[in-house]
Design a protein around this motif. Structure first.
Motif, mmCIF file in Angstrom:
data_model
loop_
_atom_site.group_PDB
_atom_site.id
_atom_site.type_symbol
_atom_site.label_atom_id
_atom_site.label_comp_id
_atom_site.label_asym_id
_atom_site.label_seq_id
_atom_site.Cartn_x
_atom_site.Cartn_y
_atom_site.Cartn_z
ATOM 1 N N GLN A 1 31.083 10.863 20.515
ATOM 2 C CA GLN A 1 30.218 10.809 21.691
ATOM 3 C C GLN A 1 28.904 10.064 21.428
ATOM 4 O O GLN A 1 28.086 9.924 22.327
ATOM 5 C CB GLN A 1 29.903 12.226 22.171
ATOM 6 C CG GLN A 1 31.106 12.959 22.719
ATOM 7 C CD GLN A 1 30.810 14.423 23.008
ATOM 8 O OE1 GLN A 1 29.768 14.966 22.650
ATOM 9 N NE2 GLN A 1 31.751 15.077 23.668
ATOM 10 N N GLY A 2 28.717 9.584 20.217
ATOM 11 C CA GLY A 2 27.507 8.843 19.877
ATOM 12 C C GLY A 2 26.296 9.719 19.637
ATOM 13 O O GLY A 2 25.168 9.230 19.612
ATOM 14 N N LYS A 3 26.500 11.004 19.435
ATOM 15 C CA LYS A 3 25.390 11.932 19.214
ATOM 16 C C LYS A 3 24.928 11.949 17.761
ATOM 17 O O LYS A 3 23.859 12.466 17.468
ATOM 18 C CB LYS A 3 25.785 13.340 19.654
ATOM 19 C CG LYS A 3 26.026 13.436 21.149
ATOM 20 C CD LYS A 3 26.431 14.832 21.541
ATOM 21 C CE LYS A 3 26.653 14.930 23.045
ATOM 22 N NZ LYS A 3 27.089 16.288 23.433
ATOM 23 N N ALA A 4 25.734 11.394 16.856
ATOM 24 C CA ALA A 4 25.362 11.262 15.439
ATOM 25 C C ALA A 4 25.683 9.846 14.997
ATOM 26 O O ALA A 4 26.608 9.217 15.526
ATOM 27 C CB ALA A 4 26.117 12.269 14.576
ATOM 28 N N ASN A 5 24.935 9.357 14.033
ATOM 29 C CA ASN A 5 25.168 8.009 13.519
ATOM 30 C C ASN A 5 26.428 7.948 12.659
ATOM 31 O O ASN A 5 27.174 6.968 12.701
ATOM 32 C CB ASN A 5 23.970 7.544 12.693
ATOM 33 C CG ASN A 5 22.702 7.544 13.506
ATOM 34 O OD1 ASN A 5 22.006 8.556 13.568
ATOM 35 N ND2 ASN A 5 22.398 6.443 14.157
ATOM 36 N N PHE A 6 26.629 8.995 11.847
ATOM 37 C CA PHE A 6 27.774 9.066 10.949
ATOM 38 C C PHE A 6 28.227 10.508 10.832
ATOM 39 O O PHE A 6 27.496 11.428 11.191
ATOM 40 C CB PHE A 6 27.411 8.552 9.544
ATOM 41 C CG PHE A 6 27.088 7.089 9.495
ATOM 42 C CD1 PHE A 6 28.104 6.140 9.512
ATOM 43 C CD2 PHE A 6 25.780 6.659 9.425
ATOM 44 C CE1 PHE A 6 27.804 4.783 9.474
ATOM 45 C CE2 PHE A 6 25.476 5.307 9.380
ATOM 46 C CZ PHE A 6 26.495 4.369 9.399
ATOM 47 N N GLY A 7 29.430 10.672 10.271
ATOM 48 C CA GLY A 7 29.948 12.003 10.016
ATOM 49 C C GLY A 7 30.487 12.114 8.606
ATOM 50 O O GLY A 7 30.911 11.119 8.007
ATOM 51 N N ILE A 8 30.462 13.332 8.105
ATOM 52 C CA ILE A 8 31.038 13.656 6.802
ATOM 53 C C ILE A 8 31.933 14.868 7.030
ATOM 54 O O ILE A 8 31.477 15.878 7.572
ATOM 55 C CB ILE A 8 29.947 13.985 5.767
ATOM 56 C CG1 ILE A 8 29.009 12.791 5.591
ATOM 57 C CG2 ILE A 8 30.575 14.412 4.442
ATOM 58 C CD1 ILE A 8 27.734 13.109 4.833
ATOM 59 N N ILE A 9 33.195 14.749 6.645
ATOM 60 C CA ILE A 9 34.123 15.850 6.809
ATOM 61 C C ILE A 9 34.756 16.170 5.456
ATOM 62 O O ILE A 9 35.003 15.270 4.645
ATOM 63 C CB ILE A 9 35.190 15.546 7.884
ATOM 64 C CG1 ILE A 9 35.874 14.206 7.641
ATOM 65 C CG2 ILE A 9 34.530 15.554 9.269
ATOM 66 C CD1 ILE A 9 36.948 13.841 8.664
ATOM 67 N N ILE A 10 34.991 17.452 5.227
ATOM 68 C CA ILE A 10 35.468 17.890 3.920
ATOM 69 C C ILE A 10 36.578 18.918 4.103
ATOM 70 O O ILE A 10 36.400 19.906 4.814
ATOM 71 C CB ILE A 10 34.331 18.532 3.102
ATOM 72 C CG1 ILE A 10 33.069 17.670 3.126
ATOM 73 C CG2 ILE A 10 34.782 18.783 1.661
ATOM 74 C CD1 ILE A 10 31.819 18.416 2.730
ATOM 75 N N CYS A 11 37.700 18.671 3.442
ATOM 76 C CA CYS A 11 38.755 19.678 3.338
ATOM 77 C C CYS A 11 39.374 19.530 1.948
ATOM 78 O O CYS A 11 38.918 18.707 1.157
ATOM 79 C CB CYS A 11 39.783 19.559 4.461
ATOM 80 S SG CYS A 11 40.925 18.181 4.359
ATOM 81 N N GLY A 12 40.394 20.286 1.656
ATOM 82 C CA GLY A 12 40.965 20.277 0.308
ATOM 83 C C GLY A 12 41.377 18.910 -0.182
ATOM 84 O O GLY A 12 40.935 18.446 -1.233
ATOM 85 N N SER A 13 42.228 18.221 0.575
ATOM 86 C CA SER A 13 42.701 16.893 0.172
ATOM 87 C C SER A 13 41.963 15.764 0.867
ATOM 88 O O SER A 13 42.075 14.612 0.456
ATOM 89 C CB SER A 13 44.194 16.750 0.474
ATOM 90 O OG SER A 13 44.404 16.668 1.875
#
Length: 150
Positions: free
Chosen positions: A56-68
Motif C-alpha cells: 500500500q506504499g505505507k512503508a519504504n521497505f519490508g523485512i520478513i523472517i521465518c524459518g527458511s
C-alpha cells in the motif's frame, strides 16, 4: 524512512535485533511480527500484514523472517507491488536491490546468525536500484495467468 517488519516464532530474536539496529541508524519501524518466545505461530498471520503495508506504499521497505524464508517470500510475492527476495548473504542483498529492485527481503532465521543478518539488512537498505536494462526486466514480471493454467 519507514521499514515494516514481520516474523514468526523462529524470527523473534532476530526481529528485536534488527529493530534495534535500524532504530540506531535512524529508521522508523512498523512491527507486525510475533513478540513472544517459546510459542509456535503461523507465519502467514504476520507476513500478510507486513507485505500489505509495503504494498500500500505505507512503508519504504519490508523485512520478513521465518524459518527458511521461503514461506514468507511466497506470501509477500502474492501482492501486486511486492518484489520479495530470499536473502541469505550480503551479495544476494546487493543484487536483490540493484537488479531486482526488491522492496522486501525474506530472511531464513534457521540458517543465518545475528551478525550476518544485520550486515545483510544494512546492505539491502543502503543499495540503490540500477534501473536501465533491469527496469525493463522487472516490468516483464507481472503476468496474468490464463484459467487453463493450473
Amino acid at each position: 524512512m519507514l521499514i515494516a517488519i514481520g516474523s514468526d516464532h523462529t524470527g523473534v530474536h532476530y526481529k528485536y535485533a534488527i529493530n534495534n539496529f535500524l532504530i540506531k541508524k535512524g529508521y522508523q519501524i512498523k512491527d507486525f511480527g510475533f513478540s513472544e518466545y517459546g510459542k509456535d505461530v503461523d507465519y502467514p498471520d504476520y507476513i500478510h500484514p507486513t507485505a500489505e503495508f509495503v504494498n500500500q506504499g505505507k512503508a519504504n521497505f519490508g523485512i520478513i523472517i521465518c524459518g527458511s524464508g521461503n514461506g514468507a517470500a511466497m506470501i509477500a510475492n502474492k501482492y501486486k507491488k511486492i518484489r520479495a527476495a530470499l536473502v541469505w548473504k550480503k551479495e544476494i542483498a546487493i543484487l536483490a536491490r540493484k537488479h531486482n529492485n526488491a522492496n522486501i527481503i525474506s530472511i531464513p532465521a534457521r540458517f543465518i546468525d545475528k551478525n550476518k543478518i544485520l550486515k545483510i539488512v544494512g546492505t539491502f537498505l543502503e543499495t540503490n536500484f540500477e534501473g536501465g536494462k533491469h527496469k525493463i526486466r522487472i516490468e516483464k514480471i507481472p503476468k496474468i495467468l490464463s484459467s487453463s493454467v493450473g
